[in-house]
Scaffold this active site. Sequence first.
Site, PDB file in Angstrom:
ATOM      1  N   ILE A   1     -17.795 -17.005  41.388  1.00 51.79           N
ATOM      2  CA  ILE A   1     -16.840 -15.921  41.302  1.00 51.79           C
ATOM      3  C   ILE A   1     -15.450 -16.442  40.929  1.00 51.79           C
ATOM      4  O   ILE A   1     -15.138 -17.604  41.123  1.00 51.79           O
ATOM      5  CB  ILE A   1     -16.735 -15.140  42.644  1.00 51.79           C
ATOM      6  CG1 ILE A   1     -16.275 -16.063  43.768  1.00 51.79           C
ATOM      7  CG2 ILE A   1     -18.068 -14.501  42.978  1.00 51.79           C
ATOM      8  CD1 ILE A   1     -16.033 -15.373  45.108  1.00 51.79           C
TER       9      ILE A   1
ATOM     10  N   SER B   1     -12.078 -23.630  35.896  1.00 56.45           N
ATOM     11  CA  SER B   1     -10.888 -23.379  35.089  1.00 56.45           C
ATOM     12  C   SER B   1      -9.657 -23.187  35.967  1.00 56.45           C
ATOM     13  O   SER B   1      -9.699 -22.497  36.985  1.00 56.45           O
ATOM     14  CB  SER B   1     -11.102 -22.122  34.241  1.00 56.45           C
ATOM     15  OG  SER B   1      -9.957 -21.864  33.470  1.00 56.45           O
TER      16      SER B   1
ATOM     17  N   LYS C   1      -8.413 -25.018  31.594  1.00 53.41           N
ATOM     18  CA  LYS C   1      -7.522 -23.919  31.979  1.00 53.41           C
ATOM     19  C   LYS C   1      -7.605 -22.822  30.908  1.00 53.41           C
ATOM     20  O   LYS C   1      -7.622 -23.101  29.713  1.00 53.41           O
ATOM     21  CB  LYS C   1      -6.093 -24.453  32.070  1.00 53.41           C
ATOM     22  CG  LYS C   1      -5.014 -23.396  32.276  1.00 53.41           C
ATOM     23  CD  LYS C   1      -4.974 -22.894  33.698  1.00 53.41           C
ATOM     24  CE  LYS C   1      -3.902 -21.825  33.912  1.00 53.41           C
ATOM     25  NZ  LYS C   1      -4.061 -21.151  35.229  1.00 53.41           N
TER      26      LYS C   1
ATOM     27  N   ASN D   1     -12.785 -15.369  30.798  1.00 56.24           N
ATOM     28  CA  ASN D   1     -12.216 -14.979  32.081  1.00 56.24           C
ATOM     29  C   ASN D   1     -11.927 -13.485  32.046  1.00 56.24           C
ATOM     30  O   ASN D   1     -10.940 -13.044  31.473  1.00 56.24           O
ATOM     31  CB  ASN D   1     -10.933 -15.782  32.323  1.00 56.24           C
ATOM     32  CG  ASN D   1     -10.214 -15.355  33.577  1.00 56.24           C
ATOM     33  OD1 ASN D   1     -10.648 -14.447  34.276  1.00 56.24           O
ATOM     34  ND2 ASN D   1      -9.103 -16.001  33.855  1.00 56.24           N
TER      35      ASN D   1
ATOM     36  N   GLY E   1     -15.281 -22.136  46.649  1.00 54.13           N
ATOM     37  CA  GLY E   1     -15.205 -22.926  47.871  1.00 54.13           C
ATOM     38  C   GLY E   1     -16.109 -24.139  47.921  1.00 54.13           C
ATOM     39  O   GLY E   1     -16.428 -24.638  48.994  1.00 54.13           O
TER      40      GLY E   1
ATOM     41  N   LYS F   1     -17.146 -14.917  32.914  1.00 55.99           N
ATOM     42  CA  LYS F   1     -16.735 -15.185  34.288  1.00 55.99           C
ATOM     43  C   LYS F   1     -16.286 -13.889  34.950  1.00 55.99           C
ATOM     44  O   LYS F   1     -15.343 -13.247  34.496  1.00 55.99           O
ATOM     45  CB  LYS F   1     -15.607 -16.205  34.320  1.00 55.99           C
ATOM     46  CG  LYS F   1     -15.202 -16.569  35.728  1.00 55.99           C
ATOM     47  CD  LYS F   1     -14.324 -17.772  35.737  1.00 55.99           C
ATOM     48  CE  LYS F   1     -13.885 -18.126  37.137  1.00 55.99           C
ATOM     49  NZ  LYS F   1     -13.050 -19.332  37.146  1.00 55.99           N
TER      50      LYS F   1
ATOM     51  N   THR G   1     -11.313 -15.506  41.830  1.00 56.20           N
ATOM     52  CA  THR G   1     -10.698 -15.345  43.152  1.00 56.20           C
ATOM     53  C   THR G   1     -10.782 -13.911  43.664  1.00 56.20           C
ATOM     54  O   THR G   1     -10.877 -12.969  42.889  1.00 56.20           O
ATOM     55  CB  THR G   1      -9.212 -15.752  43.105  1.00 56.20           C
ATOM     56  OG1 THR G   1      -8.576 -15.009  42.061  1.00 56.20           O
ATOM     57  CG2 THR G   1      -9.072 -17.233  42.816  1.00 56.20           C
TER      58      THR G   1
ATOM     59  N   CYS H   1      -8.714 -10.336  34.055  1.00 62.17           N
ATOM     60  CA  CYS H   1      -7.354 -10.186  33.556  1.00 62.17           C
ATOM     61  C   CYS H   1      -7.063  -8.714  33.347  1.00 62.17           C
ATOM     62  O   CYS H   1      -7.941  -7.963  32.928  1.00 62.17           O
ATOM     63  CB  CYS H   1      -7.187 -10.899  32.229  1.00 62.17           C
ATOM     64  SG  CYS H   1      -7.601 -12.614  32.335  1.00 62.17           S
TER      65      CYS H   1
HETATM   66  C1  FMN Z   1      -4.274 -22.228  41.117  1.00 64.66           C
HETATM   67  C2  FMN Z   1      -5.500 -21.635  40.498  1.00 64.66           C
HETATM   68  C3  FMN Z   1      -5.504 -21.300  39.154  1.00 64.66           C
HETATM   69  C4  FMN Z   1      -6.633 -20.740  38.546  1.00 64.66           C
HETATM   70  N1  FMN Z   1      -6.624 -20.448  37.209  1.00 64.66           N
HETATM   71  C5  FMN Z   1      -7.744 -19.934  36.629  1.00 64.66           C
HETATM   72  C6  FMN Z   1      -7.789 -19.678  35.222  1.00 64.66           C
HETATM   73  O1  FMN Z   1      -6.845 -19.944  34.497  1.00 64.66           O
HETATM   74  N2  FMN Z   1      -8.930 -19.130  34.707  1.00 64.66           N
HETATM   75  C7  FMN Z   1     -10.028 -18.847  35.480  1.00 64.66           C
HETATM   76  O2  FMN Z   1     -11.033 -18.369  34.952  1.00 64.66           O
HETATM   77  N3  FMN Z   1     -10.019 -19.099  36.822  1.00 64.66           N
HETATM   78  C8  FMN Z   1      -8.913 -19.632  37.397  1.00 64.66           C
HETATM   79  N4  FMN Z   1      -8.920 -19.891  38.751  1.00 64.66           N
HETATM   80  C9  FMN Z   1     -10.103 -19.536  39.564  1.00 64.66           C
HETATM   81  C10 FMN Z   1     -11.011 -20.734  39.763  1.00 64.66           C
HETATM   82  O3  FMN Z   1     -11.517 -21.197  38.529  1.00 64.66           O
HETATM   83  C11 FMN Z   1     -12.188 -20.380  40.676  1.00 64.66           C
HETATM   84  O4  FMN Z   1     -12.942 -19.361  40.041  1.00 64.66           O
HETATM   85  C12 FMN Z   1     -11.733 -19.883  42.035  1.00 64.66           C
HETATM   86  O5  FMN Z   1     -10.617 -20.633  42.472  1.00 64.66           O
HETATM   87  C13 FMN Z   1     -12.842 -19.986  43.091  1.00 64.66           C
HETATM   88  O6  FMN Z   1     -13.308 -21.316  43.223  1.00 64.66           O
HETATM   89  P1  FMN Z   1     -12.732 -22.340  44.327  1.00 64.66           P
HETATM   90  O7  FMN Z   1     -12.802 -21.621  45.654  1.00 64.66           O
HETATM   91  O8  FMN Z   1     -13.624 -23.540  44.273  1.00 64.66           O
HETATM   92  O9  FMN Z   1     -11.310 -22.647  43.952  1.00 64.66           O
HETATM   93  C14 FMN Z   1      -7.789 -20.481  39.339  1.00 64.66           C
HETATM   94  C15 FMN Z   1      -7.787 -20.834  40.692  1.00 64.66           C
HETATM   95  C16 FMN Z   1      -6.676 -21.402  41.286  1.00 64.66           C
HETATM   96  C17 FMN Z   1      -6.700 -21.756  42.738  1.00 64.66           C
END
Ligand code: FMN
Lengths: 308, 308, 272, 272
Positions: free
Chosen positions: B194, B25, B49, B130, B247, B168, B196, B133
């Site tokens: 996870i 997402s 998203k 999610n 990652g 999540k 972030t 928040c």
């Molecule tokens: C720019 C950005 C926007 C994100 N927006 C959301 C979101 O709206 N909802 C959500 O559950 N996670 C969101 N995430 C988190 C990602 O879905 C993911 O959980 C997190 O980035 C770790 O995975 P990755 O290292 O592969 O990016 C966002 C991540 C990034 C980088």
Amino acid sequence: MTASGVDTTMDLAGIRLGNPVLTASGTFGYGLELAPFLDLRRLGGIVTKSVSLEPRSGNLPQRIAETPAGMLNAIGLENVGVEAFLKEKLPALPEGVPVVASVFETEIERYARVCERLAADGRVAGVEINASCPHVKAGGIEFGQRPESLAELVRATRRASRLPLLLKLSPNVTSIAEMARVCEGEGADGISLINTLQALDVDVETRRPRLRNVLGGLSGPAIRPVALRCVFQAARAVAIPICGIGGIGSAEDAIKFLLCGASAVQVGTASYLNPMAAGEVADGIAAYAVRHGFARVRDLVGALELPG
Amino acid sequence: MTASGVDTTMDLAGIRLGNPVLTASGTFGYGLELAPFLDLRRLGGIVTKSVSLEPRSGNLPQRIAETPAGMLNAIGLENVGVEAFLKEKLPALPEGVPVVASVFETEIERYARVCERLAADGRVAGVEINASCPHVKAGGIEFGQRPESLAELVRATRRASRLPLLLKLSPNVTSIAEMARVCEGEGADGISLINTLQALDVDVETRRPRLRNVLGGLSGPAIRPVALRCVFQAARAVAIPICGIGGIGSAEDAIKFLLCGASAVQVGTASYLNPMAAGEVADGIAAYAVRHGFARVRDLVGALELPG
Amino acid sequence: MSDPRLPIRCDAEVVENRAESGPNRRLRLRVPGWPGSEPGQFVMLSPGARAAVERQDPLLPRPMAVYRSAPRDGGGEIEILFKTSGRGTALLAAARPGERVGVVGPLGRGFPEPPAGRPALLVGGGTGIASLHDLAARAAKRGPTRVLLGARTASDLMGEADFEALGVELRVATEDGSRGTRGRVTELLEEALAGAPRASVFACGPTPMMRRAAELAAARGSACFVSLENPMACGFGVCLGCAAPRAVGGFVLVCRDGPVFEAGEIDWERLA
Amino acid sequence: MSDPRLPIRCDAEVVENRAESGPNRRLRLRVPGWPGSEPGQFVMLSPGARAAVERQDPLLPRPMAVYRSAPRDGGGEIEILFKTSGRGTALLAAARPGERVGVVGPLGRGFPEPPAGRPALLVGGGTGIASLHDLAARAAKRGPTRVLLGARTASDLMGEADFEALGVELRVATEDGSRGTRGRVTELLEEALAGAPRASVFACGPTPMMRRAAELAAARGSACFVSLENPMACGFGVCLGCAAPRAVGGFVLVCRDGPVFEAGEIDWERLA
Ligand SMILES: Cc1cc2nc3c(=O)[nH]c(=O)nc-3n(C[C@H](O)[C@H](O)[C@H](O)COP(=O)(O)O)c2cc1C
Ligand SMILES: Cc1cc2nc3c(=O)[nH]c(=O)nc-3n(C[C@H](O)[C@H](O)[C@H](O)COP(=O)(O)OP(=O)(O)OC[C@H]3O[C@@H](n4cnc5c(N)ncnc54)[C@H](O)[C@@H]3O)c2cc1C
Ligand SMILES: Cc1cc2nc3c(=O)[nH]c(=O)nc-3n(C[C@H](O)[C@H](O)[C@H](O)COP(=O)(O)OP(=O)(O)OC[C@H]3O[C@@H](n4cnc5c(N)ncnc54)[C@H](O)[C@@H]3O)c2cc1C
Ligand SMILES: Cc1cc2nc3c(=O)[nH]c(=O)nc-3n(C[C@H](O)[C@H](O)[C@H](O)COP(=O)(O)O)c2cc1C
Ligand code: FES
Ligand code: FES
């Protein structure tokens, strides 16, 4: 004072430092190992490998693994024990560089007894209580992960000695601010953070964990943004000084921590790549202060400008 | 099934996937943006998203910053709102690729109402809550950071729809296992993790935070070892399926998560570098299964061998 | 607005990578399947890690304007003028002929067609100059075109000779006077606007420069289009990282709705 | 044990970097202030990030044996034979002459002096061969010296010609028989031991190979020294990452107490 005329001295929880750069526990041995590369008197201070009451052996290989912009370790708190530390290691360190002795144990009483032993030696400038060790099987959940046990630990070690008392916190908690307040409330003189992030990596060819211990601690540049956040939050939660740790390899990195509210920093994993790193960071901070017109490095502490 | 004859199908909390690779997402928009680069039907699924009840605007720039092997983001809650999502975005997605709708809100009742709206649309294969928040009523601490508010959130969203319910989780907690158990106990069908890591970065020239929002979320390869640890711990704590995130940019990365116990994975930040990443990861997993003699990708789940 | 072509993602081959001036370099890439691009569009470049090592740091691709592009057997050759400033462009600067660079593009919406028969004033500052070449080429065919280039010092200027070759009227300003008139390029714009009623302004460069250009154009009732440079993670509208505040409230995505905007669309106060 | 010289840390200049055989390369470095090294010592190499970019990934330096070293004006030139396998060695393979590579060394304790007048049997497998050259040179001066080299296939062999040039007795074994005798180098060792009572064995290579060599030597009552290859973070005794279990319990640090050990010191069971 440095050649540049900048005042680099810093007071960390009652420990007078010539500059704000110390070496992180477990990444600088007992200090002597790096003497061939670096005049130890260039350092603000040395935080020695965590010692326990008795000597301890560590984990079987593999103990380390490389990860993106970082590394994992599960050493297992191998150390020579406090007696050998006081008899063999400490006396060999040059006068004039403050030595902060890091302490690790599995029971609160034993933590206190190590502190008492250290307090008896005038060469020890302060103690740093390692309240976290994500990679040690013994114990399970860390002292630094529960407010109650952390409070108990601070109280006991506070009573055990008059030495400046630094509590080193684990980042693996829901609220670093809460843990910082516990330390302040129980009389700690300062806080060091962060220790490693609990992590794991896998070898897809063997389908085994990369570390024999399965779980390990993540360190290096990868964790710097998390460490900065922890320092930022802790600095807003407490009045006692903070020593910033996590992925520091350059003066720029160190200055970020000072700006976020750290009174000093520790260089860890970076010393493996470059045994002269801590000295170069110290020099670089002074140069930055000159370039940006700060007469005292001290004035950088907490100087972060927040958006209106 | 793939050309290679390997069975790549997977069941994630009642959602049938052609392969275990979904998009994370917030990193894949509402799906359509990447259609020029990638046949969306190659994906195991799309997590859209996060949407809220009403459309929301986001934070002022800067919203993103690069960090060692990772990136920081503080986008804010910007999204088109659930109605526009159902009317404009969802219908435009190709049939045959499962769509998991991610939901976020600031109050539990509103979370539930978004879920009810989504449940009315047959195109929605599942919801992902999610939980990272700020809980307005709880003074801004995240829903996913306190067991009580997380339990309340799961209960309410569980009641709100019959759709497969994924929770999540935030990694910014002391015990991910405890949070996972709360989700299972309240009837969640699965767990995604996870999100972030809370982090911060500073510009030493301006002495300002790099992000306008000061704090942001760390993602990318840098956090992979932390994500693997969280998946490993959650998989041992609960019986419900887990979707691994953090990652992942290559098939190797994804396989590490499967071995640690994830039934599926999500590709996030990697899609920014390479909009075809998720498809390539899916293909690579099948190739690995062939090379290592697994008839079904499913058999990789939890196949990590622990040292005796 | 010109309609953007469907973007592609591929590994491009470095054909040439040479010093242009000061910190600036000229990079030529052979891009298989390149569909061509409109003036003002850009690409996301991933400096290939040295050797075949998958790059994890620096992580993000770098947005770069397509300076020029030409069709080549089954694809295209694109030229990038870039300034070596940080870690990513340092890697890019070290890319040798034959090595691969990840390319995603063409991306974004470029400059509108300069109105036929009317004067066009192109204003480029620093690396912003690189966004204007193909626009200048097009404008020169449609009406009187003046190109105003600005930089801190002479060695920071890029592409000057190429613009001359287009047969447009060229003016240069440097802050230290080491080339052209001493001062800011916006001062050249002020003069130019005075002498060219009904002119359209097209600007790319540092935010303060574009903001000033917008004010000058507005004062003269001239249309003004700017090409914004926000940090980007994806370049194709999914990360929402490049948002710029709109004058009427809310945000535009620089990578998807721009990078070119009518100057009035932007809330300059909250952008900086 | 030979006393280790005081190590230095510096940026070395790449003098030459060429393909050796198969995946193997030969790297020559000019090292300012190089104090010289003992046979079996090693260095930690940080493949300089391309250009002047500070490298954060791959993070750790790579341990590499000093294949050969010679004094050069105010310093030394060292030669490394390395196999390109992962991300770090891929970066090393791409280092061009004139570029810098971070060096820390010489590190560790090398091989003991081969006893004068007695036969020395050197056994190298794969990249382990690189640890034996200077030892072979020294051994050749002190007594009958036989060098046994093993690899999976011919193209994996390194340094063969150099060993020949030392005038030692050379035997080669490859698992696929593409060079020398087909089979394992430890089979050559078994023969050699049979014909050389009172020989000392010096082995470096994959753990199973060294373990087997240790068993064979023990069976003959021959001394056996092995050079271990554990992953390392620092190379100078502070991270405790390279620990190997001792037969008598506890651990030795491969980087500080080794990499060379008397085979009996090691708990081979718990090492692997
Ligand atoms: C720019 C950005 C926007 C994100 N927006 C959301 C979101 O709206 N909802 C959500 O559950 N996670 C969101 N995430 C988190 C990602 O879905 C993911 O959980 C997190 O980035 C770790 O995975 P990755 O290292 O592969 O990016 C966002 C991540 C990034 C980088
Ligand atoms: C649409 C667009 C077109 C561009 N065209 C050109 C061009 O043709 N030639 C040229 O030299 N530059 C151009 N830029 C600016 C260029 O993207 C940056 O100079 C470059 O990203 C800096 O990367 P670095 O590794 O040198 O800096 P670093 O400091 O390592 O970058 C760190 C992060 O900040 C981002 N960043 C830093 N500076 C800028 C900037 N000025 N604009 C956007 N992101 C930035 C980087 O992309 C990266 O994500 C353009 C930017 C945009 C948005
Ligand atoms: C004392 C010593 C001397 C050595 N001498 C040589 C030599 O002369 N020539 C040569 O080709 N190789 C030598 N090696 C092995 C060499 O260090 C590894 O091949 C190299 O580190 C692999 O790095 P990579 O980036 O290719 O692999 P990656 O898979 O990217 O490495 C990941 C991590 O694992 C470590 N690692 C991987 N393989 C090994 C290994 N076999 N031994 C130790 N660490 C490893 C790396 O150092 C790195 O930290 C020596 C090792 C040691 C301990
Ligand atoms: C191999 C290794 C061993 C460590 N041992 C200790 C230790 O004994 N006591 C301690 O408090 N911290 C220990 N640490 C944690 C570091 O002191 C530091 O907190 C952490 O590595 C983050 O800093 P860095 O990213 O600069 O390395 C160790 C870290 C590493 C990498
Ligand atoms: S750069 Fe990702 S949305 Fe614009
Ligand atoms: S590699 Fe660090 S102690 Fe041996």
